[in-house]
Design an enzyme around this catalytic site. Sequence first.
Site, mmCIF file in Angstrom:
data_model
loop_
_atom_site.group_PDB
_atom_site.id
_atom_site.type_symbol
_atom_site.label_atom_id
_atom_site.label_comp_id
_atom_site.label_asym_id
_atom_site.label_seq_id
_atom_site.Cartn_x
_atom_site.Cartn_y
_atom_site.Cartn_z
ATOM 1 N N ASP A 196 0.853 -1.193 0.000
ATOM 2 C CA ASP A 196 0.000 0.000 0.000
ATOM 3 C C ASP A 196 0.891 1.246 0.000
ATOM 4 O O ASP A 196 1.700 1.426 0.902
ATOM 5 C CB ASP A 196 -0.860 -0.057 1.281
ATOM 6 C CG ASP A 196 -1.817 1.123 1.426
ATOM 7 O OD1 ASP A 196 -1.772 2.054 0.616
ATOM 8 O OD2 ASP A 196 -2.632 1.091 2.385
ATOM 9 N N HIS A 370 -4.392 4.400 6.068
ATOM 10 C CA HIS A 370 -3.251 3.933 5.270
ATOM 11 C C HIS A 370 -1.926 4.325 5.923
ATOM 12 O O HIS A 370 -1.772 5.426 6.433
ATOM 13 C CB HIS A 370 -3.318 4.527 3.865
ATOM 14 C CG HIS A 370 -4.528 4.094 3.102
ATOM 15 N ND1 HIS A 370 -4.582 2.931 2.385
ATOM 16 C CD2 HIS A 370 -5.750 4.662 2.984
ATOM 17 C CE1 HIS A 370 -5.778 2.801 1.839
ATOM 18 N NE2 HIS A 370 -6.506 3.842 2.184
#
Lengths: 558, 558
Positions: A196, A370
Amino acid sequence: MLPDKTSKLSVIPLGGTGEIGKNLLVFEYEDSIVVIDGGVKFPDDELLGIDLVIPDSSYLEKNRERIKGLFITHGHEDHIGGLPFILPKLNIPIYGTKLALGLVQAKFQERAAYPESLMHILEPGKPIQAGAFEVEAFRVTHSIPDAVGYSLHSPVGRVIYTGDFKVDYTPIDGQDMELGKLAAWGQEGVLALLCDSTNAERPGVTVSEMVVGKTLREWFERAEGKIIMASFASNIHRIQQAIDAAADIGRKVCVVGRSMENVVRTATELGYLKLRDESILVPSSEVANLPSEKLLVLTTGSQGEPLAALTRMATRTHRQINVLPGDMVIMAATPIPGNEKLVGKTINHLYQIGAEVVTKDMGQVHVSGHANQEEIKLVIRLTQPRFLIPHHGEIRHQVGFKRIGNSLGYTDQDIAITQLGSRVELSTDRMEFGEPVEAGSVYIDGLGIGDVGQIVLRDRQQLAQDGVVVVVAAISKAKPYRILSGPDIISRGFTFMKEAETLVDGAKAEVLNTLERQIQKDQMEWGVIKANIRDSLGKYLWDKTRRRPMILPVLLTH
Amino acid sequence: MLPDKTSKLSVIPLGGTGEIGKNLLVFEYEDSIVVIDGGVKFPDDELLGIDLVIPDSSYLEKNRERIKGLFITHGHEDHIGGLPFILPKLNIPIYGTKLALGLVQAKFQERAAYPESLMHILEPGKPIQAGAFEVEAFRVTHSIPDAVGYSLHSPVGRVIYTGDFKVDYTPIDGQDMELGKLAAWGQEGVLALLCDSTNAERPGVTVSEMVVGKTLREWFERAEGKIIMASFASNIHRIQQAIDAAADIGRKVCVVGRSMENVVRTATELGYLKLRDESILVPSSEVANLPSEKLLVLTTGSQGEPLAALTRMATRTHRQINVLPGDMVIMAATPIPGNEKLVGKTINHLYQIGAEVVTKDMGQVHVSGHANQEEIKLVIRLTQPRFLIPHHGEIRHQVGFKRIGNSLGYTDQDIAITQLGSRVELSTDRMEFGEPVEAGSVYIDGLGIGDVGQIVLRDRQQLAQDGVVVVVAAISKAKPYRILSGPDIISRGFTFMKEAETLVDGAKAEVLNTLERQIQKDQMEWGVIKANIRDSLGKYLWDKTRRRPMILPVLLTH
């Protein structure tokens, strides 16, 4: 298992690279294909009229026979929203954790059906053999419960994909990210890490979701009127914390907005959302009977979406919930890039009513799901991969991730910056780019999947800018040519014609002139005549207005 | 001068309140009207095809005889961009500092002309009598040189309008904000303060423009390839600092982009931009001949505007400037709300090329030009006004300003939250709302001023969403009615018709059916027939596609 020295493992991102959204990752080794996720993306402004964007999955359709399974990382729209469009054409087994799969099933109930027999609940730590791949999920922390990443063990080595994650050391559900497992794999040897990269530009670490709970409580205690909290429907931990805080201060909770209602229902049924007492929930029809200071409204609309519940409350068009002066509205989300202005409008409407509006700037009522730079570094250090592949990011984020990799000693050759359809070929000691595959975007508009392409979109853009001018005339089919009727001119979205008589008269004269010149030639090539009308009328209108409406000449003959 | 006890001073915002942009403030006392600024606003996304938005100035047109003058605070578009549309209808004297007036004149050269004899350069500290008002400019610091606020002294008292300002203690040009003058007026007594409220939600103080200069130097010294800096054209101090830094490290400077070239020319001519050596400037045609490491490019496009120079460089469509791998692009501006996605696109394109991109997040390459909370408090404390009126802000900013006022002891009744057209009436000891005046927005599209209204815009929105379907048929004018030709169906922006044969056939059959039913009735009411076609075809297309194109039936008769 000795590694095969000739065959290669291919990593092919069909979505989610060079962009944020519509994730779709393909892993391929000889005759085994494993797919991860199938998401949607919301259309950019220039995609006029488009409802959703999904990945072009034709590569999967062509290789359907070789697909051993599709694995889901978590239940966010950008990871599962495309499945109702993609899966029916593939008819393959899908795997996911209980919540992720529950949300997929809810999705299929809205659109096409998908055979239950092909849906399998998967548990972290219990590997599944999918052709040449041994696929094992590991728990990660993210802004939705039950999120996982995957280890794919193949004859050439192990590849790890983090899925969406942050490192939250104090997750609300106590389900820690399995850092130990990552470290163990790292000790054994990891060929490549797909990671990610959404927040790869952000230094430091993210803040735990637990902090949001504390902040919410502080605001809740200060509130005197109704509390209205807008957040992403899928952020079940945040919803849990809000409901718990409401229970502690004796407020009832009303859940408003279709996606919020759906998620709360699914999450409660599956045990991810826990109500101490079910009577805390009240339907929106009863809100009017409750005193403001006894109420918490959980609602959609944190992105200012024109039809969402909060937007309707703010514009006083919601049927059940009235925002009153002194109510507190908490925007427990950040605007996704592109939505800032819509969110700003909602906030202004709420202030206009006299509500108090709490945004992220006034205290931590939202945190990102995130990983920031230091968390990414942690995962790289734990897994010690030979190669790095940033995923889930625009180019700026991929480059940000590359810089992180560089700072840890990886060379540019060790890091693959992919595009949609890139084929990254991995052998035990090499990573290189192979032949790319067909990839891109498919637009969904109403019931149409892919029928709206660049031509239609360009037309919509022209229509949006300056409208349309239709020119109609009936002309005799055979010699002697003459105009039987017209020319008539109709316009929409161009100017207010009723007040533009001279413009209309001028335009008609222009068209008549073009037609008569053509008739004098005694030769009627309809294509040429239409092109001449478009040219001369276009020039006339540009001179008079500096606008370029779409000109549609229609000639009837009989 | 004894205050008149009966007449009131009215403050009427015709633009710039409840919004950011198109500032236009009106002050009125008996038969004297003084106007401040006349700006533009850029259209919101839903204003399809609109180029600019200006304030509705019909109130000024109706009261033209009473206007004693229009005073300009500074040369930003949102304060002067509307003047070429507003002034020609008024023909009144205008006043501004040298630079502000210079930029207005440059504007008039592009569009309508305005008599030189009506333009007057004004100096801070030299009051001008304008009817009942004694108008005096005072210097403020802002993101453009030569910015002023105004004191308007009237028979009922003194009103101060800050204009756009921040408190910069170290302005690049050494022209301090005249805080002492504000304090002196505060001692004498100020009736009301109209204050910039753009940043009223932001705590603390803003950072000086000087800091940007230091940061720019640091980045410049690190750069190995070309340096490309994008900023607002009007930020002359920033441009000055960039040019000075370039001179120090031996780089030539190329100015690119129409508005940047215009402002640099005007500012140099008027002495606001000082070049140590004029040869430092090179035309863009010569850039190709210079080594990258000897070059600084100053460019427009900091907002990702599709046609701006930086955007074209990023998409490799700029004729003269090529961005190369290793070049450094400094985004010395923040995206205006609504432009985030466009700016993000430009950044991604630049990364794609391999350029290094420096944004505000990586160091102070941009600072705001508007006062934060503590600066607003300072100005309130210095001027000690009886009443407060926030200006230059959306509702959220006005409410933020009100909270600042409250924190300093002002009651809600002491603070007027205005809307467009509000009339705030001030007497020596009272402030109340009078009858509002006509106000709003006028849309500019091409050469048209105000001809595109709600109907045209709604049509453009429908066209943008689902396109247009034109249905044409020729029908005999008299009995027996019959179809002479058609029905034909043409569409644009709806679907790709060539691949939708069954849909077209079905649609034709639907129309034919409607027409024939009508013909059988032997009664042709054209309006009714068209409505029936719209209804039945609309229903058919919705069923088949879930889209609602605009349907335009055109019936020719002869």
